[in-house]
Design a protein around this motif. Sequence first.
Motif, PDB file in Angstrom:
ATOM      1  N   ALA A  91       5.465  -8.645   7.856  1.00 22.49           N
ATOM      2  CA  ALA A  91       5.988  -8.564   6.498  1.00 22.49           C
ATOM      3  C   ALA A  91       5.015  -9.145   5.480  1.00 22.49           C
ATOM      4  O   ALA A  91       4.838  -8.600   4.387  1.00 22.49           O
ATOM      5  CB  ALA A  91       7.333  -9.283   6.420  1.00 22.49           C
ATOM      6  N   GLN A  92       4.362 -10.250   5.817  1.00 25.67           N
ATOM      7  CA  GLN A  92       3.428 -10.860   4.871  1.00 25.67           C
ATOM      8  C   GLN A  92       2.233  -9.953   4.608  1.00 25.67           C
ATOM      9  O   GLN A  92       1.757  -9.841   3.469  1.00 25.67           O
ATOM     10  CB  GLN A  92       2.961 -12.217   5.399  1.00 25.67           C
ATOM     11  CG  GLN A  92       4.054 -13.275   5.428  1.00 25.67           C
ATOM     12  CD  GLN A  92       3.522 -14.646   5.815  1.00 25.67           C
ATOM     13  OE1 GLN A  92       2.319 -14.906   5.727  1.00 25.67           O
ATOM     14  NE2 GLN A  92       4.405 -15.534   6.225  1.00 25.67           N
ATOM     15  N   ASP A  93       1.745  -9.292   5.658  1.00 19.85           N
ATOM     16  CA  ASP A  93       0.611  -8.380   5.472  1.00 19.85           C
ATOM     17  C   ASP A  93       0.984  -7.227   4.547  1.00 19.85           C
ATOM     18  O   ASP A  93       0.199  -6.842   3.664  1.00 19.85           O
ATOM     19  CB  ASP A  93       0.166  -7.820   6.829  1.00 19.85           C
ATOM     20  CG  ASP A  93      -0.506  -8.874   7.708  1.00 19.85           C
ATOM     21  OD1 ASP A  93      -0.841  -9.953   7.174  1.00 19.85           O
ATOM     22  OD2 ASP A  93      -0.677  -8.608   8.914  1.00 19.85           O
ATOM     23  N   ILE A  94       2.177  -6.662   4.740  1.00 18.41           N
ATOM     24  CA  ILE A  94       2.609  -5.540   3.898  1.00 18.41           C
ATOM     25  C   ILE A  94       2.787  -6.001   2.462  1.00 18.41           C
ATOM     26  O   ILE A  94       2.407  -5.295   1.513  1.00 18.41           O
ATOM     27  CB  ILE A  94       3.912  -4.940   4.459  1.00 18.41           C
ATOM     28  CG1 ILE A  94       3.638  -4.250   5.805  1.00 18.41           C
ATOM     29  CG2 ILE A  94       4.529  -3.943   3.469  1.00 18.41           C
ATOM     30  CD1 ILE A  94       4.877  -3.758   6.517  1.00 18.41           C
ATOM     31  N   ALA A  95       3.345  -7.197   2.262  1.00 17.11           N
ATOM     32  CA  ALA A  95       3.532  -7.721   0.906  1.00 17.11           C
ATOM     33  C   ALA A  95       2.192  -7.894   0.197  1.00 17.11           C
ATOM     34  O   ALA A  95       2.010  -7.466  -0.953  1.00 17.11           O
ATOM     35  CB  ALA A  95       4.290  -9.047   0.973  1.00 17.11           C
ATOM     36  N   GLN A  96       1.240  -8.519   0.875  1.00 14.99           N
ATOM     37  CA  GLN A  96      -0.065  -8.767   0.256  1.00 14.99           C
ATOM     38  C   GLN A  96      -0.813  -7.473  -0.016  1.00 14.99           C
ATOM     39  O   GLN A  96      -1.463  -7.320  -1.051  1.00 14.99           O
ATOM     40  CB  GLN A  96      -0.886  -9.682   1.165  1.00 14.99           C
ATOM     41  CG  GLN A  96      -0.328 -11.097   1.261  1.00 14.99           C
ATOM     42  CD  GLN A  96      -1.040 -11.946   2.299  1.00 14.99           C
ATOM     43  OE1 GLN A  96      -2.014 -11.507   2.913  1.00 14.99           O
ATOM     44  NE2 GLN A  96      -0.557 -13.168   2.518  1.00 14.99           N
ATOM     45  N   GLN A  97      -0.719  -6.522   0.893  1.00 18.31           N
ATOM     46  CA  GLN A  97      -1.444  -5.274   0.737  1.00 18.31           C
ATOM     47  C   GLN A  97      -0.948  -4.465  -0.456  1.00 18.31           C
ATOM     48  O   GLN A  97      -1.711  -3.725  -1.088  1.00 18.31           O
ATOM     49  CB  GLN A  97      -1.303  -4.437   2.014  1.00 18.31           C
ATOM     50  CG  GLN A  97      -2.097  -3.132   1.997  1.00 18.31           C
ATOM     51  CD  GLN A  97      -1.971  -2.375   3.314  1.00 18.31           C
ATOM     52  OE1 GLN A  97      -1.117  -2.674   4.145  1.00 18.31           O
ATOM     53  NE2 GLN A  97      -2.828  -1.390   3.505  1.00 18.31           N
TER      54      GLN A  97
END
Length: 322
Positions: A91-97
């Motif tokens: 989830a954090q990767d998708i948010a940052q991307q």
Amino acid sequence: MTASQPTTHAPLVLVADIGGTNTRMALARGRELIAPSTTRFRNAEFSGLGEIVVQFLSQHAETPQQAAFALAGLVHGDTAEMTNLGWNANAQDIAQQNGIAKVHFLNDLQAQGYAVGGLAQTHLRPIRTGQREGNTRLVIGLGTGVNAAPVYCTSTGQVVVPPSESGHIHLPLRGQDDYRLADWLIARRGIASVEDVLAGAGLERLYDFHAEQLGMPGGKDAAAILAAMESGCTLAQSVGRHYVRLLGQTMASLALVTLPYAGIYLIGGVARAFAPWLDQFGFEAAFTDMGRMSDLVQRFPVALVQDDYAALAGCAAYLAMR
């Protein structure tokens, strides 16, 4: 689909329902989906969830503030393993991307649980009436995979839907056919679980088992098995009856764990496909055959959810409650 004119001042959010076969995404404001934004993607055409999110958001000018994703798999905080898809997501990767402040992961049955309390009666097909009372519900999903989740409503109106992996519990066994099936599944799968029979691929296994017992060829896919049932094929209808009996027994067992006086809700493509056959193949008898607990099980209503986008509405409701 539960959608109307969105609340103008509510923040824009992204909601998604990621199944084993398809992903559905939409934008929402408050609890209301923005219907024109709803898009379906075939998972086989993508290498992972992040790729789908990027493509969806590229079609919209405004970036959502938050997102909630319902995933058909095991969710551990900000990570998810897609059981029947082979994807891992963070989830954090998708948010940052994508410039989203916060992305929340839910199990797909949790999202359905947050949706069922707000579904219109036009989106429900009654299976059995029971004696609707109380405020505890149970959602059971039958599709590419199988799972279930209880839905609890507190005295203050807060909805709580804990995660579950109920599809991987042991298959109910009653009679020699069931024990032979269990041995057959264990030899091939290592376990005889509910999902190994009640999912779409499970129906195909059940057909192969019955065909093998009769010395007949198997190898039909789920759609062909359902078509054969419709045409009156004796083998296919025997498979259908066995499926419905196991489904009824599984549902009754899950119901005794959760006591869903406000109703049991079936979702998913396999549930919709079998709905016309439930009466003919003995669902009522299988569901209510629970010995001294039979009178209790008879009190639980059962309905089929006919809204393909309920999980999206559930994700929007989850974000609105936060």
